[in-house]
Scaffold this active site. Structure first.
Site, PDB file in Angstrom:
ATOM      1  N   ASP A 268     -30.349  48.549 -90.281  1.00 36.86           N
ATOM      2  CA  ASP A 268     -29.697  49.564 -90.954  1.00 36.86           C
ATOM      3  C   ASP A 268     -29.655  49.724 -92.339  1.00 36.86           C
ATOM      4  O   ASP A 268     -28.757  49.054 -92.970  1.00 36.86           O
ATOM      5  CB  ASP A 268     -28.102  49.584 -90.202  1.00 36.86           C
ATOM      6  CG  ASP A 268     -27.390  50.786 -90.567  1.00 36.86           C
ATOM      7  OD1 ASP A 268     -27.934  51.819 -91.125  1.00 36.86           O
ATOM      8  OD2 ASP A 268     -26.302  50.708 -90.534  1.00 36.86           O
TER       9      ASP A 268
ATOM     10  N   LYS B  61     -26.817  52.046 -97.848  1.00 37.66           N
ATOM     11  CA  LYS B  61     -25.964  50.763 -98.274  1.00 37.66           C
ATOM     12  C   LYS B  61     -26.281  50.100 -99.396  1.00 37.66           C
ATOM     13  O   LYS B  61     -27.362  50.334 -99.950  1.00 37.66           O
ATOM     14  CB  LYS B  61     -26.195  49.732 -97.255  1.00 37.66           C
ATOM     15  CG  LYS B  61     -25.617  50.112 -95.803  1.00 37.66           C
ATOM     16  CD  LYS B  61     -25.858  49.067 -94.651  1.00 37.66           C
ATOM     17  CE  LYS B  61     -25.440  49.476 -93.240  1.00 37.66           C
ATOM     18  NZ  LYS B  61     -23.906  49.352 -93.097  1.00 37.66           N
TER      19      LYS B  61
ATOM     20  N   ASP C 292     -24.407  56.641 -92.007  1.00 35.55           N
ATOM     21  CA  ASP C 292     -24.244  55.028 -91.913  1.00 35.55           C
ATOM     22  C   ASP C 292     -23.302  54.860 -90.640  1.00 35.55           C
ATOM     23  O   ASP C 292     -23.207  53.707 -90.404  1.00 35.55           O
ATOM     24  CB  ASP C 292     -23.756  54.328 -93.207  1.00 35.55           C
ATOM     25  CG  ASP C 292     -23.993  52.920 -93.005  1.00 35.55           C
ATOM     26  OD1 ASP C 292     -24.598  52.622 -92.358  1.00 35.55           O
ATOM     27  OD2 ASP C 292     -23.001  52.029 -93.879  1.00 35.55           O
TER      28      ASP C 292
ATOM     29  N   GLU D   1     -24.380  55.600 -87.638  1.00 36.19           N
ATOM     30  CA  GLU D   1     -25.385  55.839 -86.722  1.00 36.19           C
ATOM     31  C   GLU D   1     -25.266  55.520 -85.411  1.00 36.19           C
ATOM     32  O   GLU D   1     -25.903  55.934 -84.432  1.00 36.19           O
ATOM     33  CB  GLU D   1     -26.722  55.685 -87.310  1.00 36.19           C
ATOM     34  CG  GLU D   1     -27.343  54.112 -87.264  1.00 36.19           C
ATOM     35  CD  GLU D   1     -26.324  53.106 -87.838  1.00 36.19           C
ATOM     36  OE1 GLU D   1     -26.357  52.025 -87.545  1.00 36.19           O
ATOM     37  OE2 GLU D   1     -25.666  53.712 -88.853  1.00 36.19           O
TER      38      GLU D   1
ATOM     39  N   ARG E  88     -22.630  54.982 -83.135  1.00 34.47           N
ATOM     40  CA  ARG E  88     -21.811  55.648 -82.374  1.00 34.47           C
ATOM     41  C   ARG E  88     -23.043  56.788 -81.727  1.00 34.47           C
ATOM     42  O   ARG E  88     -22.837  57.308 -80.852  1.00 34.47           O
ATOM     43  CB  ARG E  88     -20.804  56.214 -83.002  1.00 34.47           C
ATOM     44  CG  ARG E  88     -20.862  57.040 -84.215  1.00 34.47           C
ATOM     45  CD  ARG E  88     -19.533  57.168 -84.657  1.00 34.47           C
ATOM     46  NE  ARG E  88     -19.346  56.108 -85.626  1.00 34.47           N
ATOM     47  CZ  ARG E  88     -18.420  55.909 -86.259  1.00 34.47           C
ATOM     48  NH1 ARG E  88     -17.287  56.560 -86.438  1.00 34.47           N
ATOM     49  NH2 ARG E  88     -18.239  54.639 -86.829  1.00 34.47           N
TER      50      ARG E  88
END
Length: 448
Positions: A221, A228, A298, A300, A302
């Site tokens: 991620d 991030k 970010d 993502e 869910r």
């Protein structure tokens, strides 16, 4: 010094040295070395020739002793074969703890040989093997860097996992996700060089109660366009920890032969950055038909879970649960050792908490607090994927997912960390299993 073939390891409660059957000379040796059962203290006992005849390991005060304290001993012992003695408590639990404490991830470097436990006849060998395999499987997957465990490699692993256990396996890959109405899984994973996919495993008698597990499988991620920080990405190989723990849980169910009809759904993607990345402000249509405004790329996990949960919910399972490394808010609230979970069924929740406490796999139930649902409002779509204001992030994430579950008789959502920043009994630093033993225990109690 030479060591006997199988060395006794005595677990000793604090100030209970006299109760484990040592000789007078061994007790004097322990006392001379200041050993009185202090938690975490390891002491070798010599025989009359100076060779190691046994080890003592302090478990601390009996009232505070962890059932998994043998795992702490395993992390301190040299290589060799051992048998447990003394204040072991339940021997099966102690054996599981020892073996999990001896866990090593050695794919990329040669590790020194570790301690090996020889089971006593009183231990349930099948249960020990089942639970240690499940936890080790999850840890190995999470510890593996994303360069070696992207969507393609995870797909191959899961297909082999299914074949080894006699599970039916199918996959929906790439643009087929759009054709079969999984638009959010596709949107999150389309920017990666490796296609997004939904992996589907089935096992068990169709007449048995339906149990469906959904695991977040984000192999790495970046945060997407809401990228991030460098520090924030350091452990993002673990963002498939939900899928890894679900696979460990599936192993326990199949290995134990629980009378359930099991389905496992793993949405697998890499949240990468490219010209076709989904963007903040985009509106995505979900499998359920709800439109979702993207407040942050970010958030993502869910999104991919929502499409998978909607599919799972169509079968009206007896129990539907998902596991995901979903929010930092859960870590802020409860820290890395205590996963948050949410449930629509009080009985299932209570049984899962009780099973977790018995198996040294603690959980903390959090509220599906309906008034916070308004934080997910959007002016131009049915729902936003992030809560307004930044408060109660784990709760609003759970409320988002709940929008996609309406038919399952019971639903539970586990917001796990899947990482041990500090070593503790049976959990070395690094990837860790969470909620496997708790859920397995509850399922075994209900259906076993």
């Amino acid at each position: 010094m030479s060591v006997p073939a199988v060395t006794p390891l005595y677990l000793v409660d604090e100030r209970a040295l006299e109760g484990i059957g040592l000789s007078a000379s061994q007790r004097r040796w322990a006392e001379a070395n200041g050993f009185s059962g202090q938690r975490g203290k390891l002491l070798a006992l010599p025989d009359e020739e100076g060779a190691v005849s046994a080890y003592l390991f302090g478990t601390g005060a009996e009232a505070d002793r962890s059932p998994f304290i043998a795992g702490l001993a395993a992390s301190a012992l040299p290589a060799g074969e051992y048998r447990l003695a003394g204040a072991t408590g339940d021997v099966t639990t102690a054996a599981i703890a020892f073996r999990l404490g001896a866990y090593r991830f050695d794919r990329y470097r040669k590790s020194k040989p570790g301690p090996v436990l020889v089971l006593s006849g009183e231990a349930d060998a099948d249960e020990v093997e089942r639970q240690v395999t499940a936890a080790s499987l999850a840890r190995d997957l999470i510890n593996t860097p994303a360069g070696d465990l992207g969507p393609d490699a995870l797909h191959a692993f899961v297909e082999a996992f299914a074949a080894e256990r006699g599970m039916a396996f199918s996959a929906i890959v790439g643009d087929a996700l759009l054709e079969q109405n999984f638009p959010m899984i596709h949107a999150v994973g389309r920017a990666s060089a490796q296609a997004p996919r939904l992996l589907d495993l089935r096992w068990g008698d169709e007449t048995h109660p339906k149990v469906t597990l959904v695991g977040k499988g984000v192999t790495f991620d970046t945060g997407g366009l809401d990228i991030k920080s460098a520090a924030g990405m350091l452990t993002m190989k673990k963002d498939m920890g939900g899928a890894a723990n679900v696979l460990g849980l599936a192993h326990t169910i199949v290995s134990a032969g629980l009378p359930v009809r099991l389905r496992v759904l793993l949405p697998v993607v890499e949240n990468a950055i490219a010209g076709n990345s989904f963007r903040p402000g985009d509106i995505l249509r979900s499998r359920l038909g709800l439109t979702v405004e993207i407040g942050n790329t970010d958030a993502e996990g869910r999104l991919i879970l929502a499409d998978a949960l909607a599919l799972a919910d169509e079968e009206e399972p007896e129990v539907l649960l998902d596991m995901a490394t979903l929010t930092g808010a859960a870590r802020v609230a409860l820290g890395p050792e205590l996963p948050a979970f949410y449930a629509t069924d009080d009985a299932w929740a209570a049984e899962t908490v009780a099973a977790g406490l018995a198996a040294e796999d603690p959980l903390w139930r959090m509220p599906l607090y309906a008034p916070y649902d308004g934080q997910l409002a959007s002016k131009i779509a049915d729902i936003n994927n992030t809560g307004a204001g930044g408060f109660a992030g784990s709760v609003t994430a759970a409320l988002f997912l709940r929008r996609f579950v309406s038919r399952a008789k019971a639903w539970m959502h586990f917001d796990i960390f899947a990482w041990a920043p500090e070593a503790r009994p049976a959990r070395p630093v690094g990837a860790t299993d969470q909620a496997i033993r708790a859920v397995y225990g509850a399922l075994k109690q209900r259906f076993g």
